[in-house]
Design a protein around this motif. Structure first.
Motif, mmCIF file in Angstrom:
data_model
loop_
_atom_site.group_PDB
_atom_site.id
_atom_site.type_symbol
_atom_site.label_atom_id
_atom_site.label_comp_id
_atom_site.label_asym_id
_atom_site.label_seq_id
_atom_site.Cartn_x
_atom_site.Cartn_y
_atom_site.Cartn_z
ATOM 1 N N TRP A 86 0.862 -1.187 0.000
ATOM 2 C CA TRP A 86 0.000 0.000 0.000
ATOM 3 C C TRP A 86 0.896 1.234 0.000
ATOM 4 C CZ3 TRP A 86 -2.946 2.451 4.585
ATOM 5 C CH2 TRP A 86 -3.874 3.380 4.115
ATOM 6 N N SER A 87 1.513 1.494 -1.144
ATOM 7 C CA SER A 87 2.486 2.571 -1.247
ATOM 8 C C SER A 87 1.788 3.916 -1.345
ATOM 9 C CB SER A 87 3.362 2.356 -2.483
ATOM 10 O OG SER A 87 2.583 2.498 -3.662
ATOM 11 N N ARG A 88 2.592 4.975 -1.293
ATOM 12 C CA ARG A 88 2.021 6.325 -1.384
ATOM 13 C C ARG A 88 1.332 6.561 -2.731
ATOM 14 N NH1 ARG A 88 6.642 6.912 1.755
ATOM 15 N NH2 ARG A 88 6.375 8.130 3.676
ATOM 16 N N ALA A 89 1.782 5.839 -3.757
ATOM 17 C CA ALA A 89 1.166 6.006 -5.075
ATOM 18 C C ALA A 89 -0.304 5.590 -5.077
ATOM 19 C CB ALA A 89 1.939 5.206 -6.124
ATOM 20 N N SER A 90 -0.691 4.716 -4.144
ATOM 21 C CA SER A 90 -2.077 4.255 -4.075
ATOM 22 C C SER A 90 -2.849 4.925 -2.941
ATOM 23 C CB SER A 90 -2.117 2.735 -3.906
ATOM 24 O OG SER A 90 -1.424 2.345 -2.744
ATOM 25 N N MET A 91 -2.225 5.871 -2.239
ATOM 26 C CA MET A 91 -2.920 6.608 -1.171
ATOM 27 C C MET A 91 -3.491 7.907 -1.725
ATOM 28 S SD MET A 91 -0.258 6.484 2.032
ATOM 29 C CE MET A 91 0.541 4.964 2.576
ATOM 30 N N PRO A 92 -4.695 8.295 -1.281
ATOM 31 C CA PRO A 92 -5.186 9.637 -1.635
ATOM 32 C C PRO A 92 -4.314 10.696 -0.977
ATOM 33 C CG PRO A 92 -6.657 8.557 -0.073
ATOM 34 C CD PRO A 92 -5.663 7.530 -0.493
ATOM 35 N N ILE A 93 -4.315 11.894 -1.524
ATOM 36 C CA ILE A 93 -3.395 12.931 -1.070
ATOM 37 C C ILE A 93 -3.607 13.296 0.393
ATOM 38 C CG2 ILE A 93 -4.898 14.793 -1.884
ATOM 39 C CD1 ILE A 93 -2.282 16.323 -2.609
ATOM 40 N N TYR A 94 -4.863 13.215 0.880
ATOM 41 C CA TYR A 94 -5.089 13.583 2.278
ATOM 42 C C TYR A 94 -4.436 12.586 3.227
ATOM 43 C CZ TYR A 94 -8.804 10.047 2.617
ATOM 44 O OH TYR A 94 -9.514 8.871 2.636
ATOM 45 N N GLN A 95 -4.351 11.317 2.827
ATOM 46 C CA GLN A 95 -3.676 10.337 3.675
ATOM 47 C C GLN A 95 -2.168 10.550 3.659
ATOM 48 O OE1 GLN A 95 -5.040 6.542 2.218
ATOM 49 N NE2 GLN A 95 -6.812 6.517 3.595
ATOM 50 N N ARG A 96 -1.610 10.815 2.488
ATOM 51 C CA ARG A 96 -0.171 11.080 2.398
ATOM 52 C C ARG A 96 0.196 12.314 3.213
ATOM 53 N NH1 ARG A 96 -1.145 10.302 -3.216
ATOM 54 N NH2 ARG A 96 -0.677 12.508 -3.602
ATOM 55 N N SER A 97 -0.626 13.357 3.108
ATOM 56 C CA SER A 97 -0.341 14.599 3.821
ATOM 57 C C SER A 97 -0.462 14.408 5.332
ATOM 58 C CB SER A 97 -1.303 15.705 3.357
ATOM 59 O OG SER A 97 -1.185 15.916 1.969
ATOM 60 N N ALA A 98 -1.506 13.698 5.766
ATOM 61 C CA ALA A 98 -1.698 13.474 7.200
ATOM 62 C C ALA A 98 -0.552 12.656 7.781
ATOM 63 C CB ALA A 98 -3.032 12.780 7.444
ATOM 64 N N LEU A 99 -0.109 11.644 7.042
ATOM 65 C CA LEU A 99 0.998 10.823 7.525
ATOM 66 C C LEU A 99 2.268 11.657 7.646
ATOM 67 C CD1 LEU A 99 2.223 8.066 8.244
ATOM 68 C CD2 LEU A 99 2.552 7.658 5.799
ATOM 69 N N TRP A 100 2.557 12.497 6.652
ATOM 70 C CA TRP A 100 3.761 13.325 6.697
ATOM 71 C C TRP A 100 3.711 14.280 7.881
ATOM 72 C CZ3 TRP A 100 5.477 18.265 6.805
ATOM 73 C CH2 TRP A 100 6.811 18.496 6.461
ATOM 74 N N LEU A 101 2.573 14.943 8.078
ATOM 75 C CA LEU A 101 2.459 15.905 9.172
ATOM 76 C C LEU A 101 2.622 15.220 10.523
ATOM 77 C CD1 LEU A 101 -0.481 18.190 7.964
ATOM 78 C CD2 LEU A 101 1.891 18.892 8.383
ATOM 79 N N MET A 102 1.939 14.107 10.724
ATOM 80 C CA MET A 102 2.016 13.416 12.012
ATOM 81 C C MET A 102 3.415 12.872 12.266
ATOM 82 S SD MET A 102 -1.628 11.409 12.157
ATOM 83 C CE MET A 102 -1.302 10.769 13.807
ATOM 84 N N ALA A 103 4.065 12.369 11.213
ATOM 85 C CA ALA A 103 5.399 11.800 11.382
ATOM 86 C C ALA A 103 6.428 12.866 11.723
ATOM 87 C CB ALA A 103 5.819 11.062 10.114
ATOM 88 N N HIS A 104 6.194 14.112 11.298
ATOM 89 C CA HIS A 104 7.141 15.184 11.571
ATOM 90 C C HIS A 104 6.768 16.005 12.798
ATOM 91 C CE1 HIS A 104 8.309 14.175 7.449
ATOM 92 N NE2 HIS A 104 9.459 14.772 7.709
ATOM 93 N N LEU A 105 5.508 15.984 13.198
ATOM 94 C CA LEU A 105 5.079 16.758 14.367
ATOM 95 C C LEU A 105 4.914 15.882 15.604
ATOM 96 C CD1 LEU A 105 2.378 19.091 12.749
ATOM 97 C CD2 LEU A 105 4.760 19.638 13.284
ATOM 98 N N MET A 106 4.458 14.646 15.423
ATOM 99 C CA MET A 106 4.198 13.740 16.547
ATOM 100 C C MET A 106 4.732 12.344 16.249
ATOM 101 S SD MET A 106 0.254 14.851 17.411
ATOM 102 C CE MET A 106 -0.242 14.659 15.692
#
Length: 237
Positions: free
Chosen positions: A147-167
């Motif tokens: 389930w790579s980023r290529a198959s994720m909708p943009i809101y999931q990719r963005s949420a994962l990036w934000l959470m991984a860098h903030l929390m």
């Protein structure tokens, strides 16, 4: 996102009875189920996310009766390994697999060697092909995690990036997603009681898993011919 660094203490890899030593001195706990009678083949098994080598105990009971040696190991960050619950990086997980293949090939040169990767373990197998071809006689992928980023909708990719860098150290359990990983209730209860099965996952581990799956998908258009891929028709995960 945190990635557990490898040790700088270089050593000679070795395969021992209960663990394998990697190039950096890291120890991977091992379980070995010996074939009954003359062994016909050797199966190296890689577990999924938050699981560990004991995941293959029941399958090994079936396989050893059919002349197959089964060996499984705790990947870095899981089971009895050091740095449990932390992400150790795609390159390190893939390098460990290549090292184990070389060690097993040297110790059991007359036994055909097969790989079995389940979920995250399947992604590690695919990602390892990016480094160099896997010197095995065949590969089995059980519901490989792709389930790579290529198959994720943009809101999931963005949420994962934000959470991984903030929390990055925030732990998630998956409760409330209304997903059932299996209809084997007895097995699920046993997993919930097993202290070596990780119940809550750090966000930066999920971020690392996404990096791993990206690598796995990038390799999947150049697969070996001797490959078996299995997915459950009712797999909710």
């Amino acid at each position: 996102p945190y990635v557990q660094p490898a040790s700088a203490n270089l050593t000679t890899p070795a395969l021992l009875e209960t663990y394998a030593i990697m190039e950096d001195g890291y120890r991977l706990p091992l379980s070995f189920w010996h074939a009954r009678g003359e062994p016909q083949a050797l199966l190296l098994a890689l577990h999924g996310l938050n699981d560990y080598r004991q995941a293959f105990a029941s399958a090994s009971e079936y396989l050893v009766r059919r002349g197959i040696n089964v060996i499984a190991y705790d990947q870095r960050g899981f089971g009895n390994s050091d740095g449990r619950g932390l992400w150790h990086g795609t390159e390190r997980l893939a390098a460990d697999l290549h090292t184990l293949i070389r060690l097993l090939g040297a110790k059991y040169p007359k036994q055909p060697l097969y790989l079995l990767g389940e979920s995250m373990g399947g992604a590690v197998v695919l990602a390892a092909m990016h480094r160099e071809p896997l010197r095995t006689d065949g590969i089995i992928l059980l519901a490989p995690a792709i389930w790579s980023r290529a198959s994720m909708p943009i809101y999931q990719r963005s949420a994962l990036w934000l959470m991984a860098h903030l929390m990055p150290s925030l732990e998630l359990t998956g409760k409330g997603l209304d997903l059932q990983p299996s209809d084997n209730i007895e097995m699920l209860r046993a997993l919930s009681r097993d202290p070596l099965v990780i119940k809550a996952t750090r966000v930066d581990v999920l971020y690392g898993m996404s990096n791993l799956m990206d690598r796995a998908v990038s390799t999947s258009n150049n697969l070996p011919r001797r490959l078996l891929i299995l997915y459950g028709s009712h797999d909710e995960i």
